[in-house]
Scaffold this motif. Structure first.
Motif, PDB file in Angstrom:
ATOM      1  N   PRO A  21       5.834   2.066  18.901  1.00 20.28           N
ATOM      2  CA  PRO A  21       4.998   2.445  20.227  1.00 20.28           C
ATOM      3  C   PRO A  21       5.756   1.981  21.389  1.00 20.28           C
ATOM      4  O   PRO A  21       5.610   2.535  22.474  1.00 20.28           O
ATOM      5  N   GLU A  22       6.147   0.729  21.262  1.00 21.06           N
ATOM      6  CA  GLU A  22       7.164   0.421  22.656  1.00 21.06           C
ATOM      7  C   GLU A  22       8.090   1.370  23.113  1.00 21.06           C
ATOM      8  O   GLU A  22       8.421   1.514  24.436  1.00 21.06           O
ATOM      9  N   ARG A  23       8.650   2.218  22.259  1.00 19.49           N
ATOM     10  CA  ARG A  23       9.629   3.438  22.648  1.00 19.49           C
ATOM     11  C   ARG A  23       8.823   4.261  23.306  1.00 19.49           C
ATOM     12  O   ARG A  23       9.248   4.894  24.274  1.00 19.49           O
ATOM     13  N   THR A  24       7.816   4.601  22.861  1.00 20.14           N
ATOM     14  CA  THR A  24       6.709   5.624  23.554  1.00 20.14           C
ATOM     15  C   THR A  24       6.540   5.083  24.773  1.00 20.14           C
ATOM     16  O   THR A  24       6.559   5.884  25.810  1.00 20.14           O
ATOM     17  N   ILE A  25       6.264   3.851  25.001  1.00 19.46           N
ATOM     18  CA  ILE A  25       5.877   3.563  26.499  1.00 19.46           C
ATOM     19  C   ILE A  25       7.184   3.538  27.204  1.00 19.46           C
ATOM     20  O   ILE A  25       7.220   3.519  28.395  1.00 19.46           O
ATOM     21  N   ASP A  26       8.285   3.307  26.649  1.00 18.00           N
ATOM     22  CA  ASP A  26       9.536   3.311  27.613  1.00 18.00           C
ATOM     23  C   ASP A  26       9.736   4.637  28.122  1.00 18.00           C
ATOM     24  O   ASP A  26      10.398   4.665  29.320  1.00 18.00           O
ATOM     25  N   VAL A  27       9.384   5.812  27.250  1.00 22.55           N
ATOM     26  CA  VAL A  27       9.594   6.891  27.651  1.00 22.55           C
ATOM     27  C   VAL A  27       8.294   7.415  28.927  1.00 22.55           C
ATOM     28  O   VAL A  27       8.587   7.989  29.762  1.00 22.55           O
ATOM     29  N   LEU A  28       7.311   7.080  28.671  1.00 22.36           N
ATOM     30  CA  LEU A  28       6.259   6.898  29.689  1.00 22.36           C
ATOM     31  C   LEU A  28       6.761   6.162  31.061  1.00 22.36           C
ATOM     32  O   LEU A  28       6.583   6.887  32.033  1.00 22.36           O
ATOM     33  N   ASN A  29       7.457   5.116  31.116  1.00 20.38           N
ATOM     34  CA  ASN A  29       7.876   4.425  32.161  1.00 20.38           C
ATOM     35  C   ASN A  29       9.099   5.252  32.892  1.00 20.38           C
ATOM     36  O   ASN A  29       9.082   5.371  34.234  1.00 20.38           O
ATOM     37  N   GLU A  30       9.651   6.009  31.965  1.00 20.43           N
ATOM     38  CA  GLU A  30      10.873   6.858  32.551  1.00 20.43           C
ATOM     39  C   GLU A  30      10.187   7.952  33.485  1.00 20.43           C
ATOM     40  O   GLU A  30      10.604   8.470  34.342  1.00 20.43           O
ATOM     41  N   LEU A  31       8.958   8.393  32.917  1.00 18.22           N
ATOM     42  CA  LEU A  31       8.447   9.873  33.644  1.00 18.22           C
ATOM     43  C   LEU A  31       8.194   9.441  34.712  1.00 18.22           C
ATOM     44  O   LEU A  31       8.114  10.260  35.786  1.00 18.22           O
ATOM     45  N   ASP A  32       7.409   8.029  35.296  1.00 18.63           N
ATOM     46  CA  ASP A  32       7.045   7.585  36.366  1.00 18.63           C
ATOM     47  C   ASP A  32       6.051   8.758  36.929  1.00 18.63           C
ATOM     48  O   ASP A  32       6.335   8.955  38.261  1.00 18.63           O
ATOM     49  N   ALA A  33       5.063   9.076  36.302  1.00 18.07           N
ATOM     50  CA  ALA A  33       4.218  10.066  36.611  1.00 18.07           C
ATOM     51  C   ALA A  33       2.690   9.385  37.084  1.00 18.07           C
ATOM     52  O   ALA A  33       2.586   8.196  36.751  1.00 18.07           O
ATOM     53  N   ASP A  34       2.048  10.104  38.098  1.00 13.09           N
ATOM     54  CA  ASP A  34       0.522   9.627  38.606  1.00 13.09           C
ATOM     55  C   ASP A  34      -0.221   9.719  37.334  1.00 13.09           C
ATOM     56  O   ASP A  34      -1.234   8.930  37.085  1.00 13.09           O
TER      57      ASP A  34
END
Length: 237
Positions: A21-34
């Motif tokens: 799950p920490e990897r999934t969060i890293d992808v979300l942070n890369e997206l930088d979406a609202d």
């Protein structure tokens, strides 16, 4: 400018078959979406807890989950979840069932982003084309029945392999598609299964599939994103 994204996160199981799950969060942070619509956000069996522990999401990202009030430890409903940046105000949320042979549903939230009122829907449609069309019509009918007419964003894994047929035809009657491109399979994308659709008072300024070394490993789908701006009137007008 508002950035939205959709991500079938495959219960945080990557192409290496490891749940991280920490990897999934890293992808979300890369997206930088609202705003992010997630699919397969919860574990399938047992308590169906969130595949991303809520505490981990809170401490390692700038996102919060729209609280759906379904079960403790879960951020989703039938796998669908909506994330927003922590400063974003969630005005209302709603769940609705979709016609299917197995339990499926969609999630909706009205949110305020930098003074803009947006109605967002997250979905994961059926593998069957017949059921997909029924589900698309159910979503559109549900939107028609709701009060108000804010700018609307529909996002999710539509499981539609055709270029412009099937359920895409139903959604296209009143929505424009962001040209995000192919998102499945993450290692070598050949299909445009994941979609972002917007009401016609919104303009898609830019969009794409998020291709990084990390996103190619974190799920079998690539996340997709779109940058949006008002077209002819102020957001939420």
């Amino acid at each position: 400018m508002i950035r939205v994204a959709s991500y079938n996160m495959r219960k945080a199981i990557g192409t290496d078959r490891k749940r991280r799950p920490e990897r999934t969060i890293d992808v979300l942070n890369e997206l930088d979406a609202d705003i992010v619509a997630l699919q397969e956000a919860d574990r399938r069996f047992g308590s169906k807890a969130s595949a991303i522990p809520v505490a981990m999401l809170d401490s390692h990202s700038d996102y919060k989950a729209v609280e759906l009030d379904i079960r403790a430890g879960s951020i989703g409903w039938h796998g669908n979840a909506l994330l927003v940046r922590k400063p974003v105000e969630v005005l209302e949320h709603h769940l609705f069932h979709l016609p299917s042979l197995e339990p499926r549903g969609a999630v909706l939230a009205d949110v305020m982003v930098d003074g803009a009122l947006l109605r967002c829907v997250g979905m994961h449609l059926d593998l069957s084309g017949l059921w997909r069309r029924r589900q698309a019509r159910a979503i559109l009918e549900h939107l028609d029945e709701r009060e108000g007419s804010p700018s609307t964003i529909l996002m999710g894994d539509l499981n539609e392999w055709s270029a412009n047929g099937g359920c895409l035809r139903d959604f296209a009657a009143d929505h424009d598609f962001a040209p995000c491109g192919r998102s499945f399979h993450a290692r070598r994308p050949i299909a445009t299964l994941d979609r972002i659709m917007v009401s016609r008072d919104l303009k898609v300024v830019d969009s794409g599939a998020h291709r990084t070394a990390l996103s190619r490993r974190a799920s079998d789908h690539l996340p997709i994103w779109a940058d949006l701006s008002p077209r002819t009137r102020s957001l939420g007008g």
